[in-house]
Design a protein around this motif. Structure first.
Motif, PDB file in Angstrom:
ATOM      1  N   GLY A  60      35.561   2.226  30.663  1.00 44.35           N
ATOM      2  CA  GLY A  60      34.169   1.848  30.457  1.00 44.35           C
ATOM      3  C   GLY A  60      33.323   2.945  29.842  1.00 44.35           C
ATOM      4  N   ALA A  61      33.949   4.026  29.406  1.00 43.30           N
ATOM      5  CA  ALA A  61      33.203   5.149  28.830  1.00 43.30           C
ATOM      6  C   ALA A  61      32.687   4.799  27.442  1.00 43.30           C
ATOM      7  CB  ALA A  61      34.081   6.386  28.759  1.00 43.30           C
ATOM      8  N   ALA A  62      31.506   5.301  27.126  1.00 40.36           N
ATOM      9  CA  ALA A  62      30.911   5.117  25.802  1.00 40.36           C
ATOM     10  C   ALA A  62      30.578   6.486  25.218  1.00 40.36           C
ATOM     11  CB  ALA A  62      29.660   4.246  25.907  1.00 40.36           C
ATOM     12  N   GLU A  63      30.090   6.486  23.977  1.00 37.03           N
ATOM     13  CA  GLU A  63      29.687   7.722  23.294  1.00 37.03           C
ATOM     14  C   GLU A  63      30.806   8.764  23.321  1.00 37.03           C
ATOM     15  OE1 GLU A  63      25.358   8.791  23.826  1.00 37.03           O
ATOM     16  OE2 GLU A  63      25.634   7.537  25.615  1.00 37.03           O
ATOM     17  N   LYS A 123      27.674  18.578  32.402  1.00 40.31           N
ATOM     18  CA  LYS A 123      26.565  17.669  32.138  1.00 40.31           C
ATOM     19  C   LYS A 123      26.812  16.896  30.845  1.00 40.31           C
ATOM     20  CE  LYS A 123      23.054  20.550  34.380  1.00 40.31           C
ATOM     21  NZ  LYS A 123      21.763  21.262  34.199  1.00 40.31           N
ATOM     22  N   PHE A 124      26.235  15.699  30.776  1.00 46.57           N
ATOM     23  CA  PHE A 124      26.298  14.895  29.557  1.00 46.57           C
ATOM     24  C   PHE A 124      24.872  14.723  29.051  1.00 46.57           C
ATOM     25  CE2 PHE A 124      26.329  11.045  27.030  1.00 46.57           C
ATOM     26  CZ  PHE A 124      27.505  11.160  26.301  1.00 46.57           C
ATOM     27  N   ALA A 156      30.775  12.260  32.409  1.00 46.22           N
ATOM     28  CA  ALA A 156      30.566  10.819  32.279  1.00 46.22           C
ATOM     29  C   ALA A 156      29.303  10.586  31.468  1.00 46.22           C
ATOM     30  CB  ALA A 156      30.447  10.158  33.653  1.00 46.22           C
ATOM     31  N   ASN A 157      29.305   9.511  30.686  1.00 43.26           N
ATOM     32  CA  ASN A 157      28.155   9.240  29.828  1.00 43.26           C
ATOM     33  C   ASN A 157      27.008   8.548  30.563  1.00 43.26           C
ATOM     34  OD1 ASN A 157      30.309   6.962  29.386  1.00 43.26           O
ATOM     35  ND2 ASN A 157      28.331   5.991  28.952  1.00 43.26           N
ATOM     36  N   ARG A 158      27.245   8.160  31.819  1.00 45.29           N
ATOM     37  CA  ARG A 158      26.161   7.654  32.672  1.00 45.29           C
ATOM     38  C   ARG A 158      26.475   8.017  34.117  1.00 45.29           C
ATOM     39  NH1 ARG A 158      27.671   2.861  35.237  1.00 45.29           N
ATOM     40  NH2 ARG A 158      29.363   1.663  34.268  1.00 45.29           N
ATOM     41  N   ALA A 159      25.489   7.871  34.975  1.00 44.82           N
ATOM     42  CA  ALA A 159      25.631   8.332  36.356  1.00 44.82           C
ATOM     43  C   ALA A 159      26.669   7.522  37.126  1.00 44.82           C
ATOM     44  CB  ALA A 159      24.284   8.259  37.061  1.00 44.82           C
TER      45      ALA A 159
END
Length: 333
Positions: A60-63, A123-124, A156-159
């Motif tokens: 589910g990872a993006a960017e 950090k992302f 991770a690209n989101r929390a």
């Protein structure tokens, strides 16, 4: 004839003076600076748990381009994807998740033998998106599962909590041809969950996760040493050992109300095959040394290139080249 010899002396003296302006050691450092950490770490001249570097993206990872920058990934990394099926295989056979929920991504790089496990949680885009699991937890839990001598970088690209990131670690190890015992990984995974409560209760102490995971490592080492001597400790004995290790790390009072899940996880470790492994104590000692005084999310303090086997080889090559050059000059006269 005398004029030709004088010309040779002037030319060679000029060359020698130019080269002497840059010491051999400095030239070696410059060469080292053009070599990425992943390249030197995965050199065939050194022995590692892994044969090469991996990046494992959550399904589910993006960017991903930005993730590559954060994880310091280049073309030398083998790319894998951690799916919901992988999570059930490696983390929780009875768990339910989706590919979209698999967000954490990891890069895994082999390091020098005896370096143990070091973990960087990065950090992302300036955000701390791994919100629950600490670098020290990842390191000791991976060690308990049978991984060693690697640097793991997580982002991770989101929390997200970060608990599924170990899926990627296990998948990379398996892809590299290393067989991880399921009982070992399950007891390690239990330790990850078991230590969350104590760490959350002491979240204002940045050094607490390192001290706690060092105490966990100390206890697993003691269990391993006793079993190699033919004695299997009971649950009560494990609790006594763990409390002693907490006292040694000066965190007994901070941990005593949260220790039962950890003791239960240590009992599971005691039942797992890795607890009897002949080389576990030496490997876990390396990782204990990494976590015990660490704080925050960046554990990896890599050895200077010149102190590595590859660096020493480059230095020897440079010194050998210098000797040949001097001999060449002497041959003119």
């Amino acid at each position: 004839m005398r004029s030709n010899k004088l010309t040779k002396i002037i030319i060679t003296s000029t060359l020698a003076l130019s080269l002497l302006a840059v010491p051999v050691s400095q030239a070696t450092v410059l060469a080292a600076e053009t070599t990425s950490e992943s390249t030197s770490s995965s050199s065939t001249t050194q022995t590692h748990t892994l044969n090469k570097s991996y990046v494992v993206y959550g399904a589910g990872a993006a960017e991903k381009n930005e993730l590559n920058n954060v994880l310091a990934v280049d073309d030398n990394f083998t790319t894998l994807t951690a799916t919901a099926s992988d999570y059930q295989k490696y983390i929780n056979p009875n768990g339910s998740t989706t590919n979209a929920a698999m967000v954490s991504s990891v890069a895994i790089v082999p390091t020098d033998p005896g370096s143990g496990i070091k973990v960087n949680v990065k950090k992302f885009n300036g955000e701390d998106n791994i919100t629950k699991v600490t670098a020290q937890q990842y390191a000791m839990v991976a060690q308990m599962a049978g991984v060693t001598d690697v640097t793991i970088t997580v982002s991770a690209n989101r929390a997200v909590s970060g608990e599924s990131a170990l899926t990627g670690v296990y998948k990379a190890i398996a892809a590299d041809g290393v067989s991880l015992n399921e009982q070992n990984t399950q007891s390690a995974n239990q330790m990850l969950t078991a230590t969350n409560g104590a760490i959350e209760a002491n979240k204002d102490d940045s050094k607490y996760p390192g001290k706690l995971m060092a105490a966990v490592g100390d206890t697993t080492k003691e269990i391993n040493q006793q079993k190699k001597q033919g004695t299997t400790p009971t649950q009560n004995q494990i609790q006594v050992i763990f409390n002693q290790k907490l006292e040694e790390r000066n965190i007994y009072n901070e941990t005593k109300n949260h220790e039962q899940p950890i003791i239960n996880a240590l009992v599971q470790f005691n039942n797992a095959p890795i607890s009897s492994s002949k080389d576990y104590s030496s490997h876990v000692t390396d990782t204990i040394n990494n976590v015990k005084n660490s704080s925050g999310d960046m554990m990896n303090k890599a050895k200077k290139f010149l102190n590595s086997q590859d660096g020493q080889a480059v230095k020897q090559q440079a010194q050998s080249w210098w000797t040949r050059f001097v001999n060449w000059i002497r041959s003119w006269f």
